[in-house]
Design a protein around this motif. Structure first.
Motif, PDB file in Angstrom:
ATOM      1  N   SER A 100       4.585   0.494  -7.882  1.00  0.00           N
ATOM      2  CA  SER A 100       5.829   0.887  -7.196  1.00  0.00           C
ATOM      3  C   SER A 100       5.956   1.956  -6.291  1.00  0.00           C
ATOM      4  CB  SER A 100       6.931   1.132  -8.286  1.00  0.00           C
ATOM      5  OG  SER A 100       7.274  -0.061  -9.189  1.00  0.00           O
ATOM      6  N   LEU A 101       5.328   2.849  -6.424  1.00  0.00           N
ATOM      7  CA  LEU A 101       5.042   4.036  -5.410  1.00  0.00           C
ATOM      8  C   LEU A 101       4.400   3.468  -4.190  1.00  0.00           C
ATOM      9  CD1 LEU A 101       5.197   6.867  -4.644  1.00  0.00           C
ATOM     10  CD2 LEU A 101       3.432   7.546  -5.941  1.00  0.00           C
ATOM     11  N   GLU A 102       3.241   2.573  -4.253  1.00  0.00           N
ATOM     12  CA  GLU A 102       2.401   2.207  -3.330  1.00  0.00           C
ATOM     13  C   GLU A 102       3.205   1.302  -2.545  1.00  0.00           C
ATOM     14  OE1 GLU A 102      -1.099   0.879  -5.407  1.00  0.00           O
ATOM     15  OE2 GLU A 102      -2.151   2.523  -5.033  1.00  0.00           O
ATOM     16  N   GLU A 103       4.012   0.404  -3.313  1.00  0.00           N
ATOM     17  CA  GLU A 103       4.999  -0.443  -2.480  1.00  0.00           C
ATOM     18  C   GLU A 103       6.081   0.248  -1.629  1.00  0.00           C
ATOM     19  OE1 GLU A 103       8.065  -4.065  -3.417  1.00  0.00           O
ATOM     20  OE2 GLU A 103       6.429  -3.668  -4.757  1.00  0.00           O
ATOM     21  N   TYR A 104       6.442   1.225  -2.426  1.00  0.00           N
ATOM     22  CA  TYR A 104       7.431   2.287  -1.661  1.00  0.00           C
ATOM     23  C   TYR A 104       6.853   2.912  -0.400  1.00  0.00           C
ATOM     24  CZ  TYR A 104      10.876   5.840  -0.560  1.00  0.00           C
ATOM     25  OH  TYR A 104      11.892   6.633  -0.346  1.00  0.00           O
ATOM     26  N   MET A 105       5.598   3.306  -0.621  1.00  0.00           N
ATOM     27  CA  MET A 105       5.044   3.990   0.718  1.00  0.00           C
ATOM     28  C   MET A 105       4.682   2.855   1.803  1.00  0.00           C
ATOM     29  SD  MET A 105       2.216   6.120  -1.219  1.00  0.00           S
ATOM     30  CE  MET A 105       2.498   7.896  -2.136  1.00  0.00           C
ATOM     31  N   ASP A 106       4.191   1.710   1.430  1.00  0.00           N
ATOM     32  CA  ASP A 106       4.056   0.778   2.466  1.00  0.00           C
ATOM     33  C   ASP A 106       5.235   0.373   3.125  1.00  0.00           C
ATOM     34  OD1 ASP A 106       1.317   0.950   1.852  1.00  0.00           O
ATOM     35  OD2 ASP A 106       1.316  -1.000   0.333  1.00  0.00           O
ATOM     36  N   ASN A 107       6.378   0.163   2.424  1.00  0.00           N
ATOM     37  CA  ASN A 107       7.400  -0.133   3.017  1.00  0.00           C
ATOM     38  C   ASN A 107       8.344   0.989   3.635  1.00  0.00           C
ATOM     39  OD1 ASN A 107       7.336  -2.740   2.236  1.00  0.00           O
ATOM     40  ND2 ASN A 107       8.619  -2.350   0.024  1.00  0.00           N
TER      41      ASN A 107
END
Length: 88
Positions: free
Chosen positions: A72-79
């Motif tokens: 979830s954190l990596e996805e948030y960072m990517d977005n």
């Protein structure tokens, strides 16, 4: 503030913080950590150690919540890679 995830997820997080020594330089016991966080998030966990032992023998990922947090954190960072925050 309330914990809205599962109790098992919360226990997984507590044990991860304990195992990593991230709280009080690792000089605080698992029971003290759980008591403080139970109060903070208004949740009663019950038998913490028994739940942890069941997690140790889970089929599949034993750290499913932590895996989900990382994802979830990596996805948030990517977005949100173009966000610039004013830190003043």
């Amino acid at each position: 503030m309330f914990w809205t995830g599962s109790k098992n997820a919360f226990i997984e997080l507590i044990y991860a913080l304990y195992a990593n020594g991230s709280l009080s330089y690792g000089k605080i016991g698992i029971r003290k950590i759980s008591l403080v966080l139970e109060r903070l998030f208004r949740i009663t966990l019950g038998d913490l150690h028994n739940s942890f032992h069941r997690m140790k023998y889970r089929a599949g990922s034993r750290t499913s919540f932590l895996d989900q947090l990382k994802s979830s954190l990596e996805e948030y960072m990517d977005n949100n890679k173009f966000c610039i925050f004013d830190m003043s």
